[in-house]
Design a protein around this motif. Structure first.
Motif, PDB file in Angstrom:
ATOM      1  N   ASP A   8       0.495  -1.079  -0.211  1.00 39.94           N
ATOM      2  CA  ASP A   8      -0.061  -0.182   0.034  1.00 39.94           C
ATOM      3  C   ASP A   8       1.201   1.189  -0.143  1.00 39.94           C
ATOM      4  OD1 ASP A   8       0.850   0.446   3.104  1.00 39.94           O
ATOM      5  OD2 ASP A   8      -0.510  -0.856   3.372  1.00 39.94           O
ATOM      6  N   GLU A   9       0.440   2.594  -0.268  1.00 39.94           N
ATOM      7  CA  GLU A   9       1.463   3.505  -0.103  1.00 39.94           C
ATOM      8  C   GLU A   9       1.503   4.098   1.108  1.00 39.94           C
ATOM      9  OE1 GLU A   9      -1.968   6.502  -1.381  1.00 39.94           O
ATOM     10  OE2 GLU A   9      -1.687   6.080  -3.667  1.00 39.94           O
ATOM     11  N   ASP A  10       1.044   4.017   2.214  1.00 38.15           N
ATOM     12  CA  ASP A  10       1.595   3.659   3.712  1.00 38.15           C
ATOM     13  C   ASP A  10       3.467   3.116   3.443  1.00 38.15           C
ATOM     14  OD1 ASP A  10       0.117   5.450   4.369  1.00 38.15           O
ATOM     15  OD2 ASP A  10      -0.701   4.852   5.118  1.00 38.15           O
ATOM     16  N   GLU A  11       3.126   1.607   2.815  1.00 43.35           N
ATOM     17  CA  GLU A  11       4.243   0.915   3.259  1.00 43.35           C
ATOM     18  C   GLU A  11       5.601   1.275   2.084  1.00 43.35           C
ATOM     19  OE1 GLU A  11       6.774  -1.899   4.882  1.00 43.35           O
ATOM     20  OE2 GLU A  11       5.076  -0.697   5.788  1.00 43.35           O
ATOM     21  N   LEU A  12       4.492   1.876   1.220  1.00 40.05           N
ATOM     22  CA  LEU A  12       5.552   2.542   0.189  1.00 40.05           C
ATOM     23  C   LEU A  12       6.592   3.897   0.423  1.00 40.05           C
ATOM     24  CD1 LEU A  12       6.996   2.023  -2.771  1.00 40.05           C
ATOM     25  CD2 LEU A  12       4.914   3.147  -3.756  1.00 40.05           C
ATOM     26  N   VAL A  13       5.878   4.422   0.860  1.00 38.98           N
ATOM     27  CA  VAL A  13       6.743   6.028   1.091  1.00 38.98           C
ATOM     28  C   VAL A  13       7.567   5.464   2.735  1.00 38.98           C
ATOM     29  CG1 VAL A  13       5.845   7.921   2.966  1.00 38.98           C
ATOM     30  CG2 VAL A  13       4.723   7.321   0.664  1.00 38.98           C
ATOM     31  N   ARG A  14       7.080   4.522   3.380  1.00 36.35           N
ATOM     32  CA  ARG A  14       7.828   4.092   4.847  1.00 36.35           C
ATOM     33  C   ARG A  14       9.294   3.573   3.811  1.00 36.35           C
ATOM     34  NH1 ARG A  14       9.734   0.221   7.205  1.00 36.35           N
ATOM     35  NH2 ARG A  14       8.752  -1.419   6.645  1.00 36.35           N
ATOM     36  N   LEU A  15       9.128   2.564   3.011  1.00 32.28           N
ATOM     37  CA  LEU A  15      10.483   1.876   2.119  1.00 32.28           C
ATOM     38  C   LEU A  15      11.373   2.926   1.671  1.00 32.28           C
ATOM     39  CD1 LEU A  15       8.635  -1.521   1.447  1.00 32.28           C
ATOM     40  CD2 LEU A  15      10.148  -1.132   3.121  1.00 32.28           C
ATOM     41  N   ALA A  39      13.066   5.266   3.707  1.00 29.78           N
ATOM     42  CA  ALA A  39      13.906   4.811   4.634  1.00 29.78           C
ATOM     43  C   ALA A  39      15.162   4.100   3.393  1.00 29.78           C
ATOM     44  CB  ALA A  39      13.807   2.743   5.379  1.00 29.78           C
ATOM     45  N   HIS A  40      14.725   3.440   2.039  1.00 27.91           N
ATOM     46  CA  HIS A  40      15.811   3.602   0.901  1.00 27.91           C
ATOM     47  C   HIS A  40      16.957   4.927   1.298  1.00 27.91           C
ATOM     48  CE1 HIS A  40      18.417   2.586  -2.326  1.00 27.91           C
ATOM     49  NE2 HIS A  40      17.618   3.816  -3.024  1.00 27.91           N
ATOM     50  N   LEU A  41      16.157   6.158   0.784  1.00 30.58           N
ATOM     51  CA  LEU A  41      17.118   7.797   0.630  1.00 30.58           C
ATOM     52  C   LEU A  41      17.698   7.497   2.221  1.00 30.58           C
ATOM     53  CD1 LEU A  41      13.729   9.458  -0.660  1.00 30.58           C
ATOM     54  CD2 LEU A  41      15.823   8.997  -1.358  1.00 30.58           C
ATOM     55  N   ALA A  42      16.968   7.065   3.520  1.00 29.01           N
ATOM     56  CA  ALA A  42      18.691   7.398   4.637  1.00 29.01           C
ATOM     57  C   ALA A  42      19.706   6.689   4.942  1.00 29.01           C
ATOM     58  CB  ALA A  42      17.621   6.936   5.815  1.00 29.01           C
ATOM     59  N   ARG A  58      19.330  13.426   1.393  1.00 26.88           N
ATOM     60  CA  ARG A  58      18.225  13.459   0.294  1.00 26.88           C
ATOM     61  C   ARG A  58      16.739  13.117   0.809  1.00 26.88           C
ATOM     62  NH1 ARG A  58      18.308  14.032  -5.400  1.00 26.88           N
ATOM     63  NH2 ARG A  58      20.661  14.819  -5.980  1.00 26.88           N
ATOM     64  N   SER A  59      15.954  13.611   0.755  1.00 23.18           N
ATOM     65  CA  SER A  59      15.054  13.066   1.402  1.00 23.18           C
ATOM     66  C   SER A  59      13.767  13.539   0.625  1.00 23.18           C
ATOM     67  CB  SER A  59      14.753  13.301   2.844  1.00 23.18           C
ATOM     68  OG  SER A  59      14.334  15.312   2.868  1.00 23.18           O
ATOM     69  N   TYR A  60      12.607  13.354   0.901  1.00 18.30           N
ATOM     70  CA  TYR A  60      10.829  13.463  -0.200  1.00 18.30           C
ATOM     71  C   TYR A  60      10.030  13.091   0.820  1.00 18.30           C
ATOM     72  CZ  TYR A  60      14.124  13.810  -3.795  1.00 18.30           C
ATOM     73  OH  TYR A  60      14.833  12.855  -4.949  1.00 18.30           O
ATOM     74  N   GLU A  61       8.506  13.636   0.587  1.00 17.80           N
ATOM     75  CA  GLU A  61       7.523  13.799   1.178  1.00 17.80           C
ATOM     76  C   GLU A  61       6.827  13.066   0.821  1.00 17.80           C
ATOM     77  OE1 GLU A  61       7.170  15.944   4.578  1.00 17.80           O
ATOM     78  OE2 GLU A  61       8.995  16.563   4.038  1.00 17.80           O
TER      79      GLU A  61
END
Length: 48
Positions: free
Chosen positions: A17-24, A27-30, A36-39
């Protein structure tokens, strides 16, 4: 609902789902792209 994102580095990120995609993606960006970070809206704009 957007559940996939291809990072320019070659990483393919999928989630149920979208919530998990945003979290993953955040985490990948970090881990792989420090500084780099995106909202949520930016991530979902790039996702499919």
């Amino acid at each position: 609902m957007k559940t996939r994102l291809n990072c320019p580095c070659g990483e393919y990120i999928t989630a149920p789902d979208e919530d998990e995609l945003v979290r993953l993606v955040q985490a990948h960006l970090a881990a792989e792209h420090p500084g780099r970070s995106y909202e949520r809206d930016e991530i979902l704009f790039m996702a499919s």
